[in-house]
Design an enzyme around this catalytic site. Sequence first.
Site, PDB file in Angstrom:
ATOM      1  N   ASP A   1       0.853  -1.191   0.000  1.00 28.10           N
ATOM      2  CA  ASP A   1       0.000   0.000   0.000  1.00 28.10           C
ATOM      3  C   ASP A   1       0.890   1.243   0.000  1.00 28.10           C
ATOM      4  OD1 ASP A   1      -2.743   1.070   0.144  1.00 28.10           O
ATOM      5  OD2 ASP A   1      -1.930   2.058   1.922  1.00 28.10           O
TER       6      ASP A   1
ATOM      7  N   ASP B   1       2.002  17.479 -57.579  1.00 28.72           N
ATOM      8  CA  ASP B   1       3.155  16.668 -57.214  1.00 28.72           C
ATOM      9  C   ASP B   1       4.328  17.619 -56.997  1.00 28.72           C
ATOM     10  OD1 ASP B   1       5.454  15.176 -57.254  1.00 28.72           O
ATOM     11  OD2 ASP B   1       4.724  13.745 -58.731  1.00 28.72           O
TER      12      ASP B   1
END
Length: 652
Positions: free
Chosen positions: A88, A506
């Site tokens: 814990d 392009d």
Amino acid sequence: MVLCPVIGKLQHKHVVLASASPRRQEILSNAGLRFEVVPSRFKEKLHKASFATPYAYAVETAKQKALEVAGRMHQKDLRAPDVVIGADTIVAVGATILEKPVDKQDAYRMLSRLNGKEHSVFTGVAIVHCCSKDGRLDTEVSEFYEETTVTFSELSEELLWEYINSGEPMDKAGGYGIQALGGMLVENVHGDFLNVVGFPLNHFCKELARLYYPPRPEGLRRVKHDSIPAVDTFENLSDTEGGGSDPGPSAEGGRGGEEADGDRSQAPGALDAALNGAESRPPFPTGLLELMDGFKASKVLFTACKLKLFDVLKDQGPLKAVDVARKLDACAGGTEQLLDVCVALGLLEKTHRGYSNTAVTTLHLVSDAEHSLLGLAEYNDAHVWGVFTRLGLAVREGAGQARGALGVTEEEEHLSQSREMTLQFMRAMHSLSKLTAHHVATAFDLSRFTSACDLGGCTGILARELAREYPHLQVTVFDLPEVIELSGGFQRGGRQTERIRFVPGDFFKDNLPEADLYVLSRILQDWPDDRLHKLLSRISSGCKPALRKTTPVPDLLFRTKARARAESMRAVLQEVTVWPPPSWGPVSCSRDLFPGPVRPSTTAAPPLGSEPCKLRRAPPSGVPKRPFLFFFFFYLNLCILFLEYSCFTMLY
Ligand SMILES: O=c1[nH]cc([C@@H]2O[C@H](COP(=O)(O)OP(=O)(O)OP(=O)(O)O)[C@@H](O)[C@H]2O)c(=O)[nH]1
């Protein structure tokens, strides 16, 4: 192989980790421990005020977690595991204990308390040895705690909320995770780092050593004060304990202790040999082993994404493995294994209610999440993976392998570029750009530019961000016609805003749209040098002449990194601005664009006599200002880019 022989002592025992914490699971499995995960159902509701100290509370909670699991397992099978480990973690500010925040406000309250101050992190650990006899459970509990002190920087409200909104604090003691984003909040750590993360591995090993190797007779003792068990424990590395449930250690000289002593008295000479061997052993090559296995982790992630596992859990989780299998229409055993590996990789969490997504998974691996990276995972799996399997061929032949991976010839290549493949690529770029665009757009002050062209701008994410950030900027997205055609499908509020236009073309052949700022984001790594030279020369001549002659400000070429994290991105840009090394290709600034031949990634920028663009803002306060971190980010990114550049130019 385990580094720590005391961990080896547990190898043949049925060990259970009574914790749902993925961090604890990771720490212990990284240490070589094999264990089953059975999250505890113990409600963390002990009365804090009844404990004299915060750590007493953590230890008791850890013990109750472990005992609950031991009891439940014993009840179910009338046979308990051999060892149950419970832990814990809490944060303590003075006498006040902070656990996990229940909601964002709670997280805010916690982080505000820690802001600019020192606090302690305690992890309590319980190691419970179990023994089932005549239907009765006997337990023997060893417990300890570890303290680490952590100091937070002075943090702004804005940063605290940004952190809280990341979702990270919610399952962490004190509302932060030091191992992840929360590390940026921390100025100083004193003590065991892993203790803060959730499990004090070093103390755990010492405790096991204490339990399994009680002090030996004076004459035989070797002195070595170290975190990992005293060296006099190495003699018993190969012992093969049965899987029985009798407690290993015992204060009265239990089985574990007898074994150890027995071995010692038999062979002190063997002990020396073993010791010498141990001392000459090379350091454990953790990094190398991670590299060896890294591809498996990637494939697990890709497979889970492909099966839409995270979507199923988002909508219906937590779910048990059989239910997940049913929903995925997959085999139950296989699904359970995949789920467990995902837990080990930190992609899922496992509790008694079943499996559920972690905060990061919810943010990035769910299809409809704003910052989903599913497109990238899909593309890497379907395409990049195949290309990279041909890396050896690429090296031997010195030729790109993208076609080979597709199984097509040069002529067929164009035909094989199906609409679906283009879309797949676009989804990958789109998801990645969504993460990086804002950081790229805001890293530099681009307010003096009036027109920008994002070459290969794909779905226009960066263009949008630039337009949003600079109200006077007109942005053109220039990309192949098929990409521009499909890009409409990616726009939520309509593709064209007033100041953004999409132009098909392009960039190797068609006229480039005029602009005074060209952006090449994730483009340069895709082409060999001769093509890049062509592209950069075209940009140079396309650049507005007036601007080129008169502006004292550099035009800017930059490309982003594959795995740019926000902080590192800004840090790198800052680094480059402050200190632009001539060899730095990834982010390069120049006034006249490449007058002569260039080698983009190695000698991209001509002498940077011109003043580089100034960073628009200081790095966010969350980015540590310490120089070593800057250098860390810098070199990290340099390495990633180098790797990317080398691999991409070789394979494509
Ligand atoms: O810096 C970090 N600090 C803490 C954590 C994680 O926080 C939790 C602490 O909670 P707890 O000890 O109650 O453990 P649970 O997660 O609830 O799992 P159990 O089933 O064991 O109760 C813990 O997960 C730490 O790992 C962190 O990650 N970073």
